[in-house]
Design an enzyme around this catalytic site. Sequence first.
Site, PDB file in Angstrom:
ATOM      1  N   ASP A   1       0.823  -1.197   0.000  1.00 34.66           N
ATOM      2  CA  ASP A   1       0.000   0.000   0.000  1.00 34.66           C
ATOM      3  C   ASP A   1       0.865   1.258   0.000  1.00 34.66           C
ATOM      4  O   ASP A   1       1.485   1.593   1.013  1.00 34.66           O
ATOM      5  CB  ASP A   1      -0.917   0.003   1.234  1.00 34.66           C
ATOM      6  CG  ASP A   1      -1.961   1.096   1.182  1.00 34.66           C
ATOM      7  OD1 ASP A   1      -1.985   1.861   0.206  1.00 34.66           O
ATOM      8  OD2 ASP A   1      -2.760   1.183   2.125  1.00 34.66           O
TER       9      ASP A   1
ATOM     10  N   ASP B   1      -1.046   5.859  -6.789  1.00 33.99           N
ATOM     11  CA  ASP B   1      -1.404   4.930  -5.712  1.00 33.99           C
ATOM     12  C   ASP B   1      -1.625   3.532  -6.271  1.00 33.99           C
ATOM     13  O   ASP B   1      -2.410   3.344  -7.197  1.00 33.99           O
ATOM     14  CB  ASP B   1      -2.663   5.429  -5.007  1.00 33.99           C
ATOM     15  CG  ASP B   1      -3.079   4.529  -3.858  1.00 33.99           C
ATOM     16  OD1 ASP B   1      -2.193   4.105  -3.096  1.00 33.99           O
ATOM     17  OD2 ASP B   1      -4.284   4.234  -3.735  1.00 33.99           O
TER      18      ASP B   1
END
Length: 493
Positions: free
Chosen positions: A175, A373
Amino acid sequence: MATSSSSSKLSLFFLFSFLFASTLARNSPSPTTKILDVLASLKQAQHILSFDPQISNGFSKSQPLFVNSSSSSSGSGFSIPLHSRGSLRKTHHVDYKNLVRSRLDRDSARVNTLTTEVLLAVNGVRKTELKPVVTELEPEALSTPVISGTSQGSGEYFTRVGVGNPAKQFYMVLDTGSDVNWIQCEPCTDCYQQSDPIFDPSASSTYSPVTCESRQCSLLRQSACRGGKCLYQVSYGDGSYTVGDFVTETVSFGNSGDIKGVAMGCGHTNEGLFVAAAGLVGLGGGPLSLTSLIKATSFSYCLVDRDSAGSSTLDFNSGLPADSVVAPLIRSRKVDTFYYVGLTGLSVGGQPVQLPPGFFELEQSGNGGVIVDCGTAITRLQAEAYNALRDAFVKLSPDLPTTGGVALFDTCYDLSSRTSVRVPSVAFHFSGGMSLDLPAKNYLIPVDSSGTYCLAFAPTTSSLSIIGNVQQQGTRVSFDLANNKVGFSPHKC
Protein backbone atom coordinates in the site's frame (compact mmCIF):
# COMPACT_ATOMS: atom_id res chain seq x y z
CA MET A 1 -23.48 50.99 -55.16
CA ALA A 2 -22.61 50.64 -51.49
CA THR A 3 -24.97 47.65 -51.20
CA SER A 4 -23.26 45.92 -54.16
CA SER A 5 -19.83 46.54 -52.63
CA SER A 6 -20.95 45.15 -49.26
CA SER A 7 -22.39 42.05 -50.92
CA SER A 8 -19.14 41.46 -52.80
CA LYS A 9 -17.10 41.79 -49.61
CA LEU A 10 -19.46 39.43 -47.79
CA SER A 11 -19.18 36.85 -50.56
CA LEU A 12 -15.41 37.08 -50.50
CA PHE A 13 -15.45 36.70 -46.70
CA PHE A 14 -17.47 33.46 -46.90
CA LEU A 15 -15.28 32.18 -49.72
CA PHE A 16 -12.06 32.79 -47.78
CA SER A 17 -13.62 31.30 -44.63
CA PHE A 18 -14.57 28.15 -46.53
CA LEU A 19 -11.14 27.84 -48.13
CA PHE A 20 -9.42 28.44 -44.77
CA ALA A 21 -11.57 25.83 -43.01
CA SER A 22 -10.96 23.31 -45.78
CA THR A 23 -7.21 23.89 -45.68
CA LEU A 24 -7.18 23.62 -41.88
CA ALA A 25 -9.11 20.35 -42.02
CA ARG A 26 -6.68 18.89 -44.55
CA ASN A 27 -3.66 19.94 -42.48
CA SER A 28 -5.04 18.83 -39.08
CA PRO A 29 -3.37 15.64 -37.89
CA SER A 30 -5.52 12.52 -37.64
CA PRO A 31 -6.33 11.45 -34.07
CA THR A 32 -3.81 8.96 -32.67
CA THR A 33 -5.25 5.54 -31.82
CA LYS A 34 -4.49 2.30 -29.99
CA ILE A 35 -5.57 -1.27 -30.71
CA LEU A 36 -7.65 -3.02 -28.04
CA ASP A 37 -7.49 -6.82 -28.24
CA VAL A 38 -11.05 -7.63 -27.22
CA LEU A 39 -10.73 -11.39 -27.69
CA ALA A 40 -7.61 -11.74 -25.54
CA SER A 41 -8.94 -9.66 -22.66
CA LEU A 42 -12.26 -11.55 -22.59
CA LYS A 43 -10.41 -14.88 -22.48
CA GLN A 44 -8.37 -13.61 -19.53
CA ALA A 45 -11.51 -12.39 -17.76
CA GLN A 46 -13.15 -15.79 -18.16
CA HIS A 47 -9.99 -17.60 -17.04
CA ILE A 48 -9.72 -15.76 -13.71
CA LEU A 49 -13.15 -17.07 -12.68
CA SER A 50 -11.95 -20.68 -12.86
CA PHE A 51 -8.34 -20.13 -11.75
CA ASP A 52 -7.47 -21.91 -8.50
CA PRO A 53 -4.03 -21.05 -7.04
CA GLN A 54 -4.10 -24.18 -4.87
CA ILE A 55 -4.10 -26.57 -7.84
CA SER A 56 -2.56 -24.45 -10.59
CA ASN A 57 0.99 -25.20 -11.68
CA GLY A 58 1.44 -21.48 -12.28
CA PHE A 59 1.57 -20.65 -8.60
CA SER A 60 3.05 -22.50 -5.66
CA LYS A 61 3.91 -21.50 -2.14
CA SER A 62 6.99 -23.69 -2.33
CA GLN A 63 8.47 -21.91 -5.35
CA PRO A 64 11.50 -19.65 -4.80
CA LEU A 65 9.93 -16.36 -3.81
CA PHE A 66 12.93 -14.08 -3.42
CA VAL A 67 15.83 -13.11 -5.63
CA ASN A 68 18.78 -10.78 -5.19
CA SER A 69 18.53 -7.70 -7.34
CA SER A 70 21.41 -7.03 -9.71
CA SER A 71 20.07 -3.68 -10.85
CA SER A 72 21.31 -1.63 -7.91
CA SER A 73 24.62 0.06 -8.39
CA SER A 74 25.09 0.28 -4.62
CA GLY A 75 24.70 -3.46 -4.15
CA SER A 76 22.04 -2.94 -1.49
CA GLY A 77 19.05 -3.38 -3.76
CA PHE A 78 16.71 -6.32 -3.52
CA SER A 79 13.67 -7.61 -5.30
CA ILE A 80 10.65 -9.61 -4.13
CA PRO A 81 7.79 -11.11 -6.16
CA LEU A 82 4.49 -9.28 -6.43
CA HIS A 83 1.18 -11.10 -6.96
CA SER A 84 -2.33 -9.96 -7.75
CA ARG A 85 -5.18 -10.91 -5.42
CA GLY A 86 -6.52 -13.34 -8.05
CA SER A 87 -3.32 -15.40 -8.01
CA LEU A 88 -3.43 -15.81 -4.23
CA ARG A 89 -7.07 -16.51 -3.49
CA LYS A 90 -9.70 -18.16 -5.70
CA THR A 91 -12.61 -15.84 -6.31
CA HIS A 92 -16.02 -16.93 -5.01
CA HIS A 93 -17.73 -15.06 -7.84
CA VAL A 94 -19.07 -17.20 -10.70
CA ASP A 95 -19.89 -14.19 -12.87
CA TYR A 96 -17.26 -11.67 -14.01
CA LYS A 97 -19.65 -8.72 -13.73
CA ASN A 98 -20.18 -9.47 -10.02
CA LEU A 99 -16.41 -9.74 -9.56
CA VAL A 100 -15.96 -6.30 -11.15
CA ARG A 101 -18.69 -4.78 -8.96
CA SER A 102 -16.99 -6.24 -5.87
CA ARG A 103 -13.68 -4.71 -6.94
CA LEU A 104 -15.32 -1.34 -7.55
CA ASP A 105 -16.96 -1.43 -4.11
CA ARG A 106 -13.56 -2.04 -2.51
CA ASP A 107 -12.13 0.71 -4.67
CA SER A 108 -14.73 3.26 -3.58
CA ALA A 109 -13.97 2.44 0.07
CA ARG A 110 -10.29 2.92 -0.67
CA VAL A 111 -10.85 6.33 -2.25
CA ASN A 112 -12.91 7.39 0.77
CA THR A 113 -9.93 6.58 2.98
CA LEU A 114 -7.49 8.65 0.92
CA THR A 115 -9.73 11.68 0.50
CA THR A 116 -10.63 11.66 4.21
CA GLU A 117 -6.92 11.69 5.05
CA VAL A 118 -6.45 14.87 3.01
CA LEU A 119 -9.64 16.44 4.38
CA LEU A 120 -8.50 15.94 7.99
CA ALA A 121 -5.08 17.42 7.23
CA VAL A 122 -6.43 20.44 5.34
CA ASN A 123 -8.89 21.21 8.14
CA GLY A 124 -6.21 20.92 10.80
CA VAL A 125 -7.63 17.95 12.70
CA ARG A 126 -4.79 16.82 14.97
CA LYS A 127 -3.93 13.17 15.55
CA THR A 128 -4.43 13.67 19.29
CA GLU A 129 -8.11 14.41 18.58
CA LEU A 130 -8.62 10.97 17.01
CA LYS A 131 -9.35 8.25 19.54
CA PRO A 132 -9.13 4.50 18.96
CA VAL A 133 -12.19 2.31 19.21
CA VAL A 134 -12.50 1.01 22.77
CA THR A 135 -11.58 -2.68 22.63
CA GLU A 136 -11.20 -4.79 25.73
CA LEU A 137 -8.74 -7.65 25.38
CA GLU A 138 -9.85 -9.76 28.34
CA PRO A 139 -8.25 -13.22 28.66
CA GLU A 140 -11.61 -15.01 28.59
CA ALA A 141 -12.55 -13.22 25.35
CA LEU A 142 -9.57 -14.59 23.47
CA SER A 143 -10.46 -17.41 21.13
CA THR A 144 -9.81 -18.92 17.75
CA PRO A 145 -10.04 -16.60 14.74
CA VAL A 146 -13.47 -15.36 13.74
CA ILE A 147 -13.92 -15.19 9.97
CA SER A 148 -15.44 -11.93 8.77
CA GLY A 149 -17.74 -12.21 5.78
CA THR A 150 -17.96 -8.48 5.16
CA SER A 151 -14.52 -7.74 3.83
CA GLN A 152 -14.30 -4.56 1.78
CA GLY A 153 -10.55 -3.98 2.03
CA SER A 154 -8.75 -2.78 -1.06
CA GLY A 155 -5.74 -5.08 -0.98
CA GLU A 156 -5.17 -5.99 -4.63
CA TYR A 157 -1.43 -6.77 -4.74
CA PHE A 158 0.52 -8.97 -2.34
CA THR A 159 4.12 -9.87 -1.60
CA ARG A 160 5.82 -12.44 0.62
CA VAL A 161 7.53 -11.10 3.75
CA GLY A 162 9.23 -12.84 6.68
CA VAL A 163 8.25 -11.67 10.18
CA GLY A 164 9.93 -12.60 13.48
CA ASN A 165 12.91 -14.71 14.48
CA PRO A 166 12.90 -17.43 13.37
CA ALA A 167 11.12 -15.89 10.40
CA LYS A 168 7.66 -17.02 9.36
CA GLN A 169 6.54 -16.16 5.83
CA PHE A 170 3.34 -14.19 5.24
CA TYR A 171 1.46 -12.71 2.31
CA MET A 172 1.14 -8.98 2.90
CA VAL A 173 -0.80 -6.29 1.04
CA LEU A 174 1.28 -3.52 -0.52
CA ASP A 175 0.00 0.00 0.00
CA THR A 176 1.61 3.23 -1.22
CA GLY A 177 -1.27 5.16 0.37
CA SER A 178 -0.54 4.31 4.01
CA ASP A 179 2.40 4.12 6.39
CA VAL A 180 1.69 1.82 9.34
CA ASN A 181 2.82 -1.78 8.84
CA TRP A 182 0.69 -4.33 10.66
CA ILE A 183 0.01 -8.05 10.89
CA GLN A 184 -2.74 -10.14 12.49
CA CYS A 185 -1.53 -11.58 15.79
CA GLU A 186 -2.38 -14.31 18.23
CA PRO A 187 -4.23 -14.24 20.50
CA CYS A 188 -7.14 -12.96 18.41
CA THR A 189 -10.24 -11.27 19.71
CA ASP A 190 -11.51 -10.99 16.14
CA CYS A 191 -9.44 -11.93 13.10
CA TYR A 192 -10.46 -12.40 9.48
CA GLN A 193 -9.43 -15.40 7.38
CA GLN A 194 -5.93 -15.39 5.93
CA SER A 195 -3.96 -17.83 3.78
CA ASP A 196 -1.10 -18.33 6.26
CA PRO A 197 -1.24 -19.27 9.96
CA ILE A 198 -1.70 -16.20 12.15
CA PHE A 199 1.53 -14.75 13.55
CA ASP A 200 2.32 -15.89 17.10
CA PRO A 201 4.47 -13.30 18.91
CA SER A 202 5.44 -15.79 21.64
CA ALA A 203 7.31 -17.83 19.03
CA SER A 204 9.60 -14.93 18.06
CA SER A 205 12.71 -13.97 20.02
CA THR A 206 12.79 -10.42 18.55
CA TYR A 207 9.22 -9.36 19.36
CA SER A 208 9.32 -6.25 21.54
CA PRO A 209 6.43 -3.98 22.66
CA VAL A 210 6.84 -0.24 22.10
CA THR A 211 6.51 2.01 25.16
CA CYS A 212 4.10 4.94 25.27
CA GLU A 213 7.02 7.37 25.63
CA SER A 214 8.79 6.13 22.50
CA ARG A 215 9.11 8.19 19.33
CA GLN A 216 7.40 5.43 17.32
CA CYS A 217 4.28 5.70 19.48
CA SER A 218 4.21 9.50 19.17
CA LEU A 219 4.22 9.21 15.37
CA LEU A 220 1.00 7.20 15.26
CA ARG A 221 -2.10 9.09 14.16
CA GLN A 222 -4.29 7.07 16.55
CA SER A 223 -2.71 5.66 19.69
CA ALA A 224 -3.40 4.93 23.36
CA CYS A 225 -1.61 3.42 26.36
CA ARG A 226 -2.22 0.32 28.45
CA GLY A 227 0.18 -0.75 31.16
CA GLY A 228 2.88 1.53 29.75
CA LYS A 229 2.67 -0.13 26.34
CA CYS A 230 1.61 1.59 23.13
CA LEU A 231 -1.65 0.63 21.40
CA TYR A 232 -2.36 1.52 17.78
CA GLN A 233 -5.42 1.74 15.56
CA VAL A 234 -5.63 2.17 11.79
CA SER A 235 -9.08 2.91 10.35
CA TYR A 236 -10.15 2.65 6.72
CA GLY A 237 -12.80 4.43 4.69
CA ASP A 238 -15.32 1.59 4.75
CA GLY A 239 -15.42 1.56 8.54
CA SER A 240 -13.06 -1.40 8.94
CA TYR A 241 -10.05 -1.18 11.24
CA THR A 242 -7.16 -2.95 12.94
CA VAL A 243 -6.35 -2.50 16.65
CA GLY A 244 -3.62 -3.99 18.80
CA ASP A 245 -0.16 -3.58 20.28
CA PHE A 246 2.47 -1.43 18.60
CA VAL A 247 5.77 -3.33 18.58
CA THR A 248 9.11 -3.71 16.90
CA GLU A 249 9.96 -6.91 15.10
CA THR A 250 12.41 -8.39 12.62
CA VAL A 251 11.32 -8.27 8.98
CA SER A 252 13.10 -10.33 6.34
CA PHE A 253 13.17 -10.49 2.57
CA GLY A 254 14.41 -13.96 1.71
CA ASN A 255 18.04 -14.02 0.59
CA SER A 256 18.25 -10.24 0.84
CA GLY A 257 18.68 -10.42 4.62
CA ASP A 258 16.62 -9.14 7.51
CA ILE A 259 16.01 -5.83 9.24
CA LYS A 260 15.67 -5.71 13.02
CA GLY A 261 13.53 -3.30 14.99
CA VAL A 262 10.87 -2.50 12.35
CA ALA A 263 7.90 -0.75 13.96
CA MET A 264 4.60 -2.48 13.20
CA GLY A 265 1.16 -3.17 14.56
CA CYS A 266 0.33 -6.53 16.10
CA GLY A 267 -3.41 -6.64 15.46
CA HIS A 268 -5.62 -8.58 17.86
CA THR A 269 -8.90 -7.11 16.56
CA ASN A 270 -9.18 -6.74 12.79
CA GLU A 271 -12.58 -6.10 11.24
CA GLY A 272 -13.60 -6.32 7.59
CA LEU A 273 -10.14 -5.99 6.11
CA PHE A 274 -7.87 -7.73 3.66
CA VAL A 275 -9.11 -11.31 3.35
CA ALA A 276 -6.26 -13.72 2.38
CA ALA A 277 -3.40 -11.39 3.37
CA ALA A 278 -1.87 -11.54 6.85
CA GLY A 279 -1.53 -7.77 7.08
CA LEU A 280 -0.18 -4.74 5.28
CA VAL A 281 3.17 -3.28 4.25
CA GLY A 282 2.99 0.52 4.22
CA LEU A 283 5.05 2.02 1.40
CA GLY A 284 3.95 5.63 1.90
CA GLY A 285 6.19 8.60 2.55
CA GLY A 286 5.60 8.95 6.30
CA PRO A 287 8.16 8.12 9.02
CA LEU A 288 6.53 4.80 10.01
CA SER A 289 6.39 3.31 6.50
CA LEU A 290 8.64 0.42 5.56
CA THR A 291 10.44 2.56 2.98
CA SER A 292 11.32 5.10 5.68
CA LEU A 293 12.21 2.53 8.34
CA ILE A 294 14.65 0.69 6.05
CA LYS A 295 15.96 4.03 4.72
CA ALA A 296 15.29 3.08 1.10
CA THR A 297 16.55 5.63 -1.43
CA SER A 298 14.12 4.32 -4.04
CA PHE A 299 11.61 1.60 -4.71
CA SER A 300 9.63 0.42 -7.70
CA TYR A 301 6.92 -2.05 -8.62
CA CYS A 302 5.32 -3.41 -11.74
CA LEU A 303 1.69 -4.50 -11.53
CA VAL A 304 0.48 -7.38 -13.66
CA ASP A 305 -3.12 -7.35 -14.82
CA ARG A 306 -5.42 -8.23 -11.90
CA ASP A 307 -6.98 -10.97 -14.05
CA SER A 308 -3.56 -12.54 -14.59
CA ALA A 309 -2.12 -15.39 -12.51
CA GLY A 310 1.38 -14.12 -13.25
CA SER A 311 3.62 -12.10 -10.96
CA SER A 312 6.15 -9.30 -11.14
CA THR A 313 8.48 -7.70 -8.59
CA LEU A 314 8.76 -5.06 -5.92
CA ASP A 315 12.31 -3.68 -5.98
CA PHE A 316 14.13 -1.55 -3.43
CA ASN A 317 17.13 0.71 -4.15
CA SER A 318 17.18 -0.13 -7.85
CA GLY A 319 17.01 3.36 -9.38
CA LEU A 320 15.05 4.56 -12.41
CA PRO A 321 15.19 2.51 -15.64
CA ALA A 322 16.94 4.41 -18.43
CA ASP A 323 13.81 4.60 -20.59
CA SER A 324 11.55 6.01 -17.86
CA VAL A 325 9.03 8.75 -18.50
CA VAL A 326 10.11 11.00 -15.63
CA ALA A 327 7.90 13.36 -13.61
CA PRO A 328 8.55 15.41 -10.47
CA LEU A 329 7.74 13.77 -7.13
CA ILE A 330 6.01 16.47 -5.09
CA ARG A 331 5.76 16.49 -1.30
CA SER A 332 2.74 17.88 0.53
CA ARG A 333 3.27 19.92 3.68
CA LYS A 334 -0.02 18.59 5.00
CA VAL A 335 0.09 14.85 4.20
CA ASP A 336 3.52 13.22 4.08
CA THR A 337 2.14 9.79 3.22
CA PHE A 338 1.09 10.38 -0.38
CA TYR A 339 3.28 10.51 -3.49
CA TYR A 340 2.13 13.49 -5.51
CA VAL A 341 3.22 13.74 -9.13
CA GLY A 342 3.55 16.78 -11.38
CA LEU A 343 0.69 16.19 -13.85
CA THR A 344 0.09 19.10 -16.21
CA GLY A 345 -2.59 17.70 -18.49
CA LEU A 346 -4.22 14.91 -20.47
CA SER A 347 -4.68 14.19 -24.13
CA VAL A 348 -7.08 12.05 -26.17
CA GLY A 349 -6.32 11.06 -29.74
CA GLY A 350 -3.11 13.10 -29.54
CA GLN A 351 -5.04 16.32 -28.85
CA PRO A 352 -4.82 18.15 -25.49
CA VAL A 353 -7.86 18.00 -23.23
CA GLN A 354 -8.83 21.62 -22.60
CA LEU A 355 -8.39 22.50 -18.92
CA PRO A 356 -7.40 25.71 -17.11
CA PRO A 357 -3.63 26.20 -16.61
CA GLY A 358 -2.42 24.71 -13.34
CA PHE A 359 -5.59 22.66 -12.94
CA PHE A 360 -3.80 19.70 -11.28
CA GLU A 361 -1.41 21.69 -9.08
CA LEU A 362 -1.04 20.90 -5.38
CA GLU A 363 -2.03 24.00 -3.41
CA GLN A 364 -0.22 25.30 -0.35
CA SER A 365 -3.36 24.55 1.67
CA GLY A 366 -3.01 20.84 0.83
CA ASN A 367 -5.96 20.82 -1.57
CA GLY A 368 -5.65 19.61 -5.15
CA GLY A 369 -2.78 17.66 -6.60
CA VAL A 370 -2.49 14.18 -8.12
CA ILE A 371 -1.15 11.10 -6.32
CA VAL A 372 0.12 7.79 -7.70
CA ASP A 373 -1.40 4.93 -5.71
CA CYS A 374 -1.09 1.16 -6.16
CA GLY A 375 -4.10 0.44 -3.93
CA THR A 376 -6.67 2.45 -5.91
CA ALA A 377 -7.85 0.69 -9.07
CA ILE A 378 -9.70 3.29 -11.13
CA THR A 379 -8.12 6.69 -11.80
CA ARG A 380 -10.17 9.47 -10.19
CA LEU A 381 -10.18 12.93 -11.75
CA GLN A 382 -11.88 16.09 -10.58
CA ALA A 383 -15.26 16.29 -12.33
CA GLU A 384 -14.24 19.06 -14.75
CA ALA A 385 -11.21 17.07 -15.93
CA TYR A 386 -13.13 13.80 -16.12
CA ASN A 387 -15.97 15.33 -18.14
CA ALA A 388 -13.53 16.91 -20.59
CA LEU A 389 -11.61 13.62 -20.99
CA ARG A 390 -14.79 11.58 -21.43
CA ASP A 391 -16.33 14.01 -23.93
CA ALA A 392 -13.14 14.03 -26.02
CA PHE A 393 -13.05 10.22 -26.03
CA VAL A 394 -16.73 9.93 -27.01
CA LYS A 395 -16.31 12.50 -29.79
CA LEU A 396 -13.43 10.51 -31.31
CA SER A 397 -15.24 7.15 -30.94
CA PRO A 398 -18.38 7.62 -33.06
CA ASP A 399 -18.22 4.10 -34.49
CA LEU A 400 -18.12 2.26 -31.15
CA PRO A 401 -21.57 0.88 -30.20
CA THR A 402 -22.57 2.40 -26.87
CA THR A 403 -24.38 0.65 -24.03
CA GLY A 404 -25.61 1.55 -20.52
CA GLY A 405 -23.29 2.51 -17.70
CA VAL A 406 -22.08 0.05 -15.05
CA ALA A 407 -21.56 1.03 -11.39
CA LEU A 408 -19.31 4.12 -11.34
CA PHE A 409 -18.68 3.96 -15.12
CA ASP A 410 -20.89 6.13 -17.34
CA THR A 411 -19.16 5.54 -20.69
CA CYS A 412 -19.45 1.94 -21.86
CA TYR A 413 -19.48 0.06 -25.18
CA ASP A 414 -20.80 -3.25 -26.48
CA LEU A 415 -17.82 -4.90 -28.18
CA SER A 416 -19.29 -8.43 -28.14
CA SER A 417 -19.19 -8.64 -31.93
CA ARG A 418 -15.56 -7.48 -32.23
CA THR A 419 -12.26 -9.34 -31.88
CA SER A 420 -10.29 -6.08 -31.78
CA VAL A 421 -11.02 -2.38 -32.12
CA ARG A 422 -9.07 0.79 -32.78
CA VAL A 423 -9.73 3.40 -30.10
CA PRO A 424 -8.45 6.95 -29.43
CA SER A 425 -5.17 7.09 -27.53
CA VAL A 426 -5.05 8.48 -23.99
CA ALA A 427 -1.94 10.02 -22.44
CA PHE A 428 -0.78 11.71 -19.22
CA HIS A 429 1.46 14.79 -19.59
CA PHE A 430 3.91 15.71 -16.83
CA SER A 431 5.89 18.72 -15.71
CA GLY A 432 9.17 18.75 -17.61
CA GLY A 433 7.54 17.89 -20.93
CA MET A 434 7.42 14.08 -20.86
CA SER A 435 4.27 12.08 -21.62
CA LEU A 436 3.02 8.58 -20.83
CA ASP A 437 0.91 6.94 -23.55
CA LEU A 438 -1.39 4.30 -22.07
CA PRO A 439 -2.08 0.93 -23.71
CA ALA A 440 -5.72 0.62 -24.75
CA LYS A 441 -6.33 -2.16 -22.20
CA ASN A 442 -5.34 0.27 -19.43
CA TYR A 443 -8.27 2.58 -20.04
CA LEU A 444 -10.96 0.51 -21.78
CA ILE A 445 -11.64 -2.53 -19.59
CA PRO A 446 -14.15 -5.42 -19.59
CA VAL A 447 -16.86 -5.28 -16.93
CA ASP A 448 -18.47 -8.61 -17.80
CA SER A 449 -17.49 -11.70 -19.77
CA SER A 450 -19.80 -10.99 -22.69
CA GLY A 451 -18.10 -7.96 -24.23
CA THR A 452 -19.13 -4.84 -22.30
CA TYR A 453 -16.18 -2.46 -21.97
CA CYS A 454 -16.06 0.81 -20.03
CA LEU A 455 -13.77 3.83 -19.95
CA ALA A 456 -11.78 3.20 -16.77
CA PHE A 457 -11.82 6.70 -15.30
CA ALA A 458 -14.26 8.17 -12.79
CA PRO A 459 -15.11 11.65 -11.50
CA THR A 460 -14.57 12.74 -7.91
CA THR A 461 -15.96 15.64 -5.92
CA SER A 462 -12.74 15.75 -3.92
CA SER A 463 -9.96 18.13 -4.91
CA LEU A 464 -7.57 15.13 -4.88
CA SER A 465 -6.99 13.22 -8.12
CA ILE A 466 -5.56 9.69 -8.09
CA ILE A 467 -3.72 7.72 -10.79
CA GLY A 468 -4.92 4.19 -10.10
CA ASN A 469 -3.46 0.75 -10.70
CA VAL A 470 -5.51 -0.06 -13.83
CA GLN A 471 -3.64 2.73 -15.61
CA GLN A 472 -0.34 1.52 -14.09
CA GLN A 473 -0.60 -2.15 -15.13
CA GLY A 474 2.30 -3.41 -17.22
CA THR A 475 4.38 -0.35 -16.36
CA ARG A 476 7.23 -0.24 -13.85
CA VAL A 477 6.52 2.68 -11.55
CA SER A 478 9.67 3.91 -9.80
CA PHE A 479 9.87 6.32 -6.88
CA ASP A 480 13.29 7.97 -6.64
CA LEU A 481 12.97 9.23 -3.08
CA ALA A 482 16.48 10.67 -2.95
CA ASN A 483 15.99 12.87 -6.02
CA ASN A 484 12.20 13.46 -5.86
CA LYS A 485 11.34 11.84 -9.17
CA VAL A 486 8.72 9.37 -10.34
CA GLY A 487 9.47 7.20 -13.38
CA PHE A 488 7.08 5.26 -15.59
CA SER A 489 8.69 2.59 -17.76
CA PRO A 490 6.41 0.44 -19.95
CA HIS A 491 7.19 -3.24 -20.49
CA LYS A 492 9.53 -3.54 -17.50
CA CYS A 493 7.62 -6.22 -15.59
